[in-house]
Structures are given as structure tokens and as C-alpha cells.
Scaffold this motif. Structure first.
Motif, PDB file in Angstrom:
ATOM      1  N   GLN A 219     -31.788  28.935 -19.476  1.00 41.06           N
ATOM      2  CA  GLN A 219     -31.922  29.853 -18.346  1.00 41.06           C
ATOM      3  C   GLN A 219     -30.589  30.546 -18.109  1.00 41.06           C
ATOM      4  N   SER A 220     -30.639  31.738 -17.538  1.00 32.61           N
ATOM      5  CA  SER A 220     -29.427  32.483 -17.206  1.00 32.61           C
ATOM      6  C   SER A 220     -29.617  33.159 -15.856  1.00 32.61           C
ATOM      7  N   ALA A 221     -28.501  33.474 -15.200  1.00 35.07           N
ATOM      8  CA  ALA A 221     -28.516  34.165 -13.915  1.00 35.07           C
ATOM      9  C   ALA A 221     -27.364  35.153 -13.881  1.00 35.07           C
ATOM     10  N   TYR A 222     -27.579  36.286 -13.218  1.00 30.08           N
ATOM     11  CA  TYR A 222     -26.602  37.376 -13.169  1.00 30.08           C
ATOM     12  C   TYR A 222     -26.368  37.740 -11.710  1.00 30.08           C
ATOM     13  N   ASP A 223     -25.137  37.516 -11.237  1.00 25.44           N
ATOM     14  CA  ASP A 223     -24.822  37.663  -9.816  1.00 25.44           C
ATOM     15  C   ASP A 223     -23.617  38.567  -9.612  1.00 25.44           C
ATOM     16  N   ASP A 224     -23.329  38.831  -8.317  1.00 25.19           N
ATOM     17  CA  ASP A 224     -22.126  39.550  -7.899  1.00 25.19           C
ATOM     18  C   ASP A 224     -22.024  40.905  -8.595  1.00 25.19           C
ATOM     19  N   ARG A 225     -23.053  41.734  -8.409  1.00 18.17           N
ATOM     20  CA  ARG A 225     -23.082  43.048  -9.044  1.00 18.17           C
ATOM     21  C   ARG A 225     -21.944  43.928  -8.560  1.00 18.17           C
ATOM     22  N   ARG A 226     -21.395  44.710  -9.500  1.00 15.77           N
ATOM     23  CA  ARG A 226     -20.337  45.656  -9.174  1.00 15.77           C
ATOM     24  C   ARG A 226     -20.488  46.894 -10.043  1.00 15.77           C
ATOM     25  N   SER A 227     -19.925  48.011  -9.584  1.00 16.29           N
ATOM     26  CA  SER A 227     -20.026  49.263 -10.323  1.00 16.29           C
ATOM     27  C   SER A 227     -18.921  49.343 -11.368  1.00 16.29           C
ATOM     28  N   VAL A 228     -19.313  49.583 -12.610  1.00 13.08           N
ATOM     29  CA  VAL A 228     -18.390  49.808 -13.715  1.00 13.08           C
ATOM     30  C   VAL A 228     -18.837  51.104 -14.381  1.00 13.08           C
ATOM     31  N   SER A 229     -17.976  52.119 -14.334  1.00 15.14           N
ATOM     32  CA  SER A 229     -18.377  53.459 -14.747  1.00 15.14           C
ATOM     33  C   SER A 229     -19.541  53.873 -13.863  1.00 15.14           C
ATOM     34  N   MET A 231     -22.521  52.276 -14.047  1.00 13.77           N
ATOM     35  CA  MET A 231     -23.495  51.192 -14.150  1.00 13.77           C
ATOM     36  C   MET A 231     -23.169  50.047 -13.205  1.00 13.77           C
ATOM     37  N   ARG A 232     -24.193  49.294 -12.869  1.00 16.83           N
ATOM     38  CA  ARG A 232     -24.033  48.076 -12.076  1.00 16.83           C
ATOM     39  C   ARG A 232     -24.061  46.887 -13.038  1.00 16.83           C
ATOM     40  N   LEU A 233     -22.929  46.162 -13.090  1.00 17.25           N
ATOM     41  CA  LEU A 233     -22.810  45.033 -14.001  1.00 17.25           C
ATOM     42  C   LEU A 233     -22.604  43.744 -13.221  1.00 17.25           C
ATOM     43  N   PRO A 234     -23.085  42.619 -13.732  1.00 16.01           N
ATOM     44  CA  PRO A 234     -22.847  41.337 -13.043  1.00 16.01           C
ATOM     45  C   PRO A 234     -21.389  40.929 -13.151  1.00 16.01           C
ATOM     46  N   GLY A 235     -20.839  40.414 -12.052  1.00 13.72           N
ATOM     47  CA  GLY A 235     -19.482  39.888 -12.070  1.00 13.72           C
ATOM     48  C   GLY A 235     -19.443  38.424 -12.430  1.00 13.72           C
ATOM     49  N   VAL A 236     -20.595  37.749 -12.336  1.00 11.52           N
ATOM     50  CA  VAL A 236     -20.705  36.330 -12.671  1.00 11.52           C
ATOM     51  C   VAL A 236     -21.987  36.134 -13.479  1.00 11.52           C
ATOM     52  N   ILE A 237     -21.867  35.465 -14.614  1.00 14.50           N
ATOM     53  CA  ILE A 237     -23.021  35.111 -15.439  1.00 14.50           C
ATOM     54  C   ILE A 237     -23.041  33.598 -15.590  1.00 14.50           C
ATOM     55  N   ARG A 238     -24.200  33.014 -15.325  1.00 14.41           N
ATOM     56  CA  ARG A 238     -24.367  31.570 -15.474  1.00 14.41           C
ATOM     57  C   ARG A 238     -25.496  31.297 -16.460  1.00 14.41           C
ATOM     58  N   PHE A 239     -25.359  30.258 -17.250  1.00 11.39           N
ATOM     59  CA  PHE A 239     -26.446  29.851 -18.136  1.00 11.39           C
ATOM     60  C   PHE A 239     -26.364  28.360 -18.403  1.00 11.39           C
ATOM     61  N   ALA A 240     -27.518  27.792 -18.725  1.00  7.67           N
ATOM     62  CA  ALA A 240     -27.617  26.351 -18.946  1.00  7.67           C
ATOM     63  C   ALA A 240     -28.703  26.087 -19.979  1.00  7.67           C
ATOM     64  N   GLU A 241     -28.528  25.021 -20.726  1.00  6.12           N
ATOM     65  CA  GLU A 241     -29.427  24.667 -21.813  1.00  6.12           C
ATOM     66  C   GLU A 241     -30.489  23.694 -21.346  1.00  6.12           C
ATOM     67  N   GLY A 242     -31.677  23.823 -21.908  1.00  3.20           N
ATOM     68  CA  GLY A 242     -32.761  22.882 -21.653  1.00  3.20           C
ATOM     69  C   GLY A 242     -33.093  22.765 -20.179  1.00  3.20           C
ATOM     70  N   SER A 243     -33.260  21.527 -19.722  1.00  3.58           N
ATOM     71  CA  SER A 243     -33.616  21.280 -18.326  1.00  3.58           C
ATOM     72  C   SER A 243     -32.400  21.127 -17.420  1.00  3.58           C
ATOM     73  N   GLN A 244     -31.203  21.351 -17.960  1.00  2.00           N
ATOM     74  CA  GLN A 244     -29.993  21.201 -17.151  1.00  2.00           C
ATOM     75  C   GLN A 244     -29.919  22.275 -16.072  1.00  2.00           C
ATOM     76  N   SER A 245     -29.250  21.919 -14.983  1.00  2.00           N
ATOM     77  CA  SER A 245     -28.995  22.887 -13.921  1.00  2.00           C
ATOM     78  C   SER A 245     -27.738  23.670 -14.251  1.00  2.00           C
ATOM     79  N   PHE A 246     -27.486  24.731 -13.479  1.00  2.00           N
ATOM     80  CA  PHE A 246     -26.274  25.513 -13.694  1.00  2.00           C
ATOM     81  C   PHE A 246     -25.022  24.683 -13.399  1.00  2.00           C
ATOM     82  N   ASP A 256     -11.768  41.553 -15.526  1.00  2.00           N
ATOM     83  CA  ASP A 256     -11.691  42.963 -15.902  1.00  2.00           C
ATOM     84  C   ASP A 256     -12.736  43.210 -16.972  1.00  2.00           C
ATOM     85  N   VAL A 257     -13.345  44.385 -16.951  1.00  2.00           N
ATOM     86  CA  VAL A 257     -14.352  44.701 -17.952  1.00  2.00           C
ATOM     87  C   VAL A 257     -14.378  46.203 -18.209  1.00  2.00           C
ATOM     88  N   THR A 258     -14.491  46.565 -19.474  1.00  2.00           N
ATOM     89  CA  THR A 258     -14.664  47.945 -19.904  1.00  2.00           C
ATOM     90  C   THR A 258     -15.870  47.980 -20.831  1.00  2.00           C
TER      91      THR A 258
END
Length: 274
Positions: A219-229, A231-246, A256-258
Motif C-alpha cells: 500500500q502507498s499514501a501521498y500526503d502534504d500536497r504542494r505546488s511544483v511548477s 503541478m501539485r506533488l506530494p511532499g510525503v510518500i509512505r508505503f508498506a509491504e504486505g499486511s504491515q502498517s505504515f 527539494d524537488v525538480t
């Protein structure tokens, strides 16, 4: 130079995962304040599957590459390890990660051109190479994914396979998240749930869940949206394998992101020094 790594079923060698620990990150606590629960039913008529898929396709076309600096904290054997990471990512599955540790500088460099995998341990001056199969790419983020799947997650969305002929895409409403849900079942029987929230003219992908028809794969989650150019990009990305929690998984916090830089082919390969 060490011998070439070969892909095997199951998780990659523990020593490789420990040497490149940059992607399992601490989970950011949610902010305070008043929060209103989302409506039990969608307040307006929902979008069609084609509209949600078009929003995903448009985003993928708009964000092709990324050059970023992130703050990473990794949980390995109940130990939390932190590093700054320079990331170069392309939609085609080309990846370059340079891990920097405080007072030590760059300690690991990992690359894949989509086909070959290289991991350089600068502390021991060792180079490990092999095919870029899921078992080896799992050393990046401890989730067995193909390079283009890893790239899509880091670019803020997901790599989708074509749907099964007898299972068209479906749309539903998730009252708990307040999100429209697109369900894709591919020919291999894997199911992918994509969660979208409306934000004015934008439809933000906020989460993805994939299973094999029975058990969750990741599973993955995309949070803390911000404007880059533009576009709206996530500032935080979380992911976890199998049945594990984040809490047991991975978090990438962007400093920083370009987007849409033009990388060089040599950025995604490593050669052994004499």
C-alpha cells in the motif's frame, strides 16, 4: 568487485538491505485542529472510471522525471537509521539514489537503468551488480517491485497493467477517506485500488492498495500536497509491504524537488574502479 547477484524467490540478502537503508522512514504525526468526518455518501454525482483513469494518465504524462533531495529514516531490525538521499527517477524505471549520513558523507549509491542493478558501498569500497528483478530492487525500499513500479510510486502515482478482458474498471465511494475509488483488476488477477480526492480542478491520488486477489501485496499514501511548477506533488510518500502498517514501513519526506529534468544515461549505471 563482488560477484554478480542473482535473483531468487523471496527477500533479497539481508546484508544488501542493511547497506542501503535509506528508504524506510519515520511516520509524520498528523497535525491537530478540528477535523470533520467525510460524508457517508458522495455529495455530488461521482466520476466515471474513464474520467479517473484520464486524470491518472494526464498526471503521468505531466510528470516524467524527478530530481529530489529527501530525508529518510529506515527501520531495520528494530533500529532506526537516518540519511539524506539524492534521488533521480524516470518514468521508464531508471533510478539513482545517493545516501548521505551525517558526519560521513555519501555512504551508498544505488542505480538501475531498468535492466541492470548496481549497489556501491563506499565505506567498504564494494560494488554489487545483478539484474534489476524485484528481488534485487527490493533492496531499495524493502518491497519487491519492478523498477518502473518503484519509479511510479516515487513520482507520486502508480504503474497499472491493462485490465482483464472480463473485469472492467469499477468506481465506488470511500466514505471514510472521502474519496472516489477506481478498482483495476489485471489479467494476472491482481487488484489495484486507487483513491482520488477532488481539489477544485484537480483530482489528487491520495492512496493506492494492491493485492493478489486474496492478500495485500503493498500500500502507498501521498500526503502534504504542494505546488511544483504547475503541478501539485506530494511532499510525503509512505508505503508498506504486505499486511504491515505504515508505522512498520517507509516514508519519504521531500526537501527539494525538480520535475522533468533531462538525465544522462550514465547517471543510471556504475562501473567498477580499478
Amino acid at each position: 568487485m563482488n560477484g554478480r547477484k542473482t535473483c531468487a524467490h523471496g527477500r533479497p540478502p539481508t546484508v544488501v538491505a542493511r547497506r542501503f537503508f535509506v528508504f524506510a522512514l519515520v511516520v509524520v504525526a498528523a497535525g491537530g485542529g478540528c477535523h470533520h468526518p467525510p460524508p457517508a455518501q458522495r455529495p455530488t454525482p461521482g466520476p466515471s472510471a474513464a474520467e479517473l483513469l484520464a486524470a491518472l494518465t494526464a498526471r503521468q504524462a505531466a510528470v516524467r522525471t524527478m530530481n529530489a533531495r529527501v530525508r529518510a529514516t529506515s527501520w531495520i531490525d528494530d533500529q532506526r537509521l537516518r540519511a539524506s538521499v539524492l534521488m533521480l527517477v524516470t518514468r521508464a524505471g531508471q533510478l539513482r539514489f545517493e545516501a548521505e549520513v551525517s558526519l560521513q558523507g555519501t555512504v551508498s549509491i544505488l542505480t538501475t537503468d531498468g535492466t541492470r542493478f548496481s549497489l556501491l558501498d563506499l565505506q567498504k569500497n564494494e560494488l554489487h551488480q545483478g539484474p534489476a528483478c524485484p528481488a534485487n530492487v527490493a533492496a531499495l525500499i524493502r518491497i519487491p517491485l519492478l523498477p518502473e513500479e518503484v519509479a511510479a510510486i516515487l513520482l507520486g502515482d502508480v504503474h497499472l497493467e491493462p485490465p482483464a478482458d472480463d473485469k472492467p474498471d469499477q468506481v465506488s465511494w470511500d466514505a471514510e477517506r472521502g474519496a472516489d475509488v477506481l478498482l483495476r483488476t489485471d489479467a494476472g488477477g491482481r487488484r489495484t485500488w486507487l483513491y482520488f480526492q477532488d481539489h477544485g480542478r484537480d483530482r489528487d491520488l491520495i492512496a493506492v492498495v494492491r493485492d493478489d486477489g486474496k492478500n495485500r501485496l503493498w500500500q502507498s499514501a501521498y500526503d502534504d500536497r504542494r505546488s511544483v511548477s504547475t503541478m501539485r506533488l506530494p511532499g510525503v510518500i509512505r508505503f508498506a509491504e504486505g499486511s504491515q502498517s505504515f508505522d512498520q514501513g517507509v516514508e519519504v519526506k521531500f526537501k527539494d524537488v525538480t520535475v522533468n529534468v533531462v538525465p544522462r544515461p550514465q547517471d543510471f549505471t556504475l562501473a567498477a574502479s580499478p
